[in-house]
Design a protein around this motif. Structure first.
Motif, short mmCIF file in Angstrom:
data_model
loop_
_atom_site.label_atom_id
_atom_site.label_comp_id
_atom_site.label_asym_id
_atom_site.label_seq_id
_atom_site.Cartn_x
_atom_site.Cartn_y
_atom_site.Cartn_z
N ALA A 26 -51.02 -47.65 61.37
CA ALA A 26 -51.68 -48.86 61.87
C ALA A 26 -51.48 -50.02 60.90
O ALA A 26 -51.27 -51.17 61.32
N THR A 30 -49.56 -53.44 61.92
CA THR A 30 -50.29 -54.71 61.95
C THR A 30 -50.04 -55.58 60.73
O THR A 30 -50.27 -56.79 60.77
N ALA A 36 -55.74 -53.24 60.94
CA ALA A 36 -55.59 -51.81 61.23
C ALA A 36 -56.94 -51.18 61.52
O ALA A 36 -57.09 -50.37 62.44
N GLN A 39 -58.01 -52.22 64.92
CA GLN A 39 -57.23 -51.53 65.95
C GLN A 39 -57.73 -50.11 66.16
O GLN A 39 -57.78 -49.62 67.30
N LEU A 40 -58.12 -49.44 65.08
CA LEU A 40 -58.57 -48.05 65.18
C LEU A 40 -60.07 -47.93 65.45
O LEU A 40 -60.56 -46.82 65.65
#
Length: 266
Positions: A26, A30, A36, A39-40
């Protein structure tokens, strides 16, 4: 019934979990630890914890922080490459997958976007790894920059899609070697000229290459796509090399991509 597979790694004898690898990938995707984490769906401290665990296992830094964000080091890139490879092997329903290097990445992205191939994937790596992807049936098509690799890939179908020249930036006998493009062809040119030189470093990073103050070769097409102009010590046509499509079997998507690539490189 739904079945899924997650892969982990062992680095220097120490386990690295699938979740930790997911965090590393990630950050690579990114370019930011904060992005990251977003995103997660986890916190930044958790991202830091995951990355620290991988770094402890590697015994060397896996990230470097720049004003623009976070980038993977050579060690980080190696771990990420293996993680992506294992993830793709575990993908039980992969879509149409093509491989290329950074030299033809923008070209490939343009073609795939224009053709609107549903579920298509693009893997960006060096020629050697891209051929490996084909051999392991994890890709349908690979674009190869270095024609010397074709002698080791005779089991595949081949289609020449165009030609590219290379720029030689001459800053003396000390060279830095870019990990992508027809580098072997370029250095064979130096050998044919009986020029004395040393390859003192290698890099995956174009900015690092450009800022190295060493001599280097880089594909003219890549510079053009990045809107960069560099003075070449030789006519790029003297370092002209073929760009070749490799594939296991012809299919509608393979034919469409090759045809579109030819149109854009003519």
């Amino acid at each position: 019934m739904q079945i899924s597979v997650q892969s982990s790694q062992t680095v220097n004898g120490r386990p690295v979990t699938a979740r930790q690898l997911e965090a590393l990938l990630a950050v690579q995707d990114t370019g930011s630890q904060t992005a990251a984490a977003r995103q997660l769906g986890i916190s930044v401290p958790v991202i830091h914890k995951y990355l620290a665990s991988i770094e402890d296992a590697a015994g060397t830094p896996i990230l470097k922080t720049t004003p623009a964000g976070s980038k993977l080091t050579e060690a980080g890139l190696e771990i990420a490459s293996v993680a992506r490879s294992m993830s793709q092997r575990s993908d039980m329903d992969r879509g149409f997958t093509v491989c290329c290097s950074p030299v033809t990445e923008d070209l490939m992205m343009s073609v795939i976007s224009s053709l609107r191939i549903s579920g298509a994937n693009i893997v960006v790596s060096n020629d050697e790894y891209n051929i490996k992807m084909l051999r392991e049936d994890r890709a349908d098509l690979a674009i190869i920059d270095d024609p010397l690799y074709l002698f080791d890939a005779e089991e595949f179908e081949m289609d020449e899609i165009g030609y590219m020249g290379m720029v030689l930036v001459d800053n003396g006998p000390s060279f830095i070697r870019y990990k992508y493009g027809a580098q072997r062809v370029a250095f064979m040119f130096l050998d044919s000229e009986d020029r004395e030189y040393t390859i003192d470093s290698e890099t995956f990073s174009l900015p690092e290459l450009l800022g190295s103050n060493k001599s280097f070769f880089v594909d003219e097409y890549l510079l053009t796509r990045k809107n960069l102009r560099l003075k070449s010590a030789v006519d790029p046509k003297m370092l002209r090399h073929a760009i070749t499509a490799l594939y296991r079997e012809d299919s509608r998507n393979v034919s469409r991509v090759i045809s579109a690539l030819k149109t854009r490189t003519q």
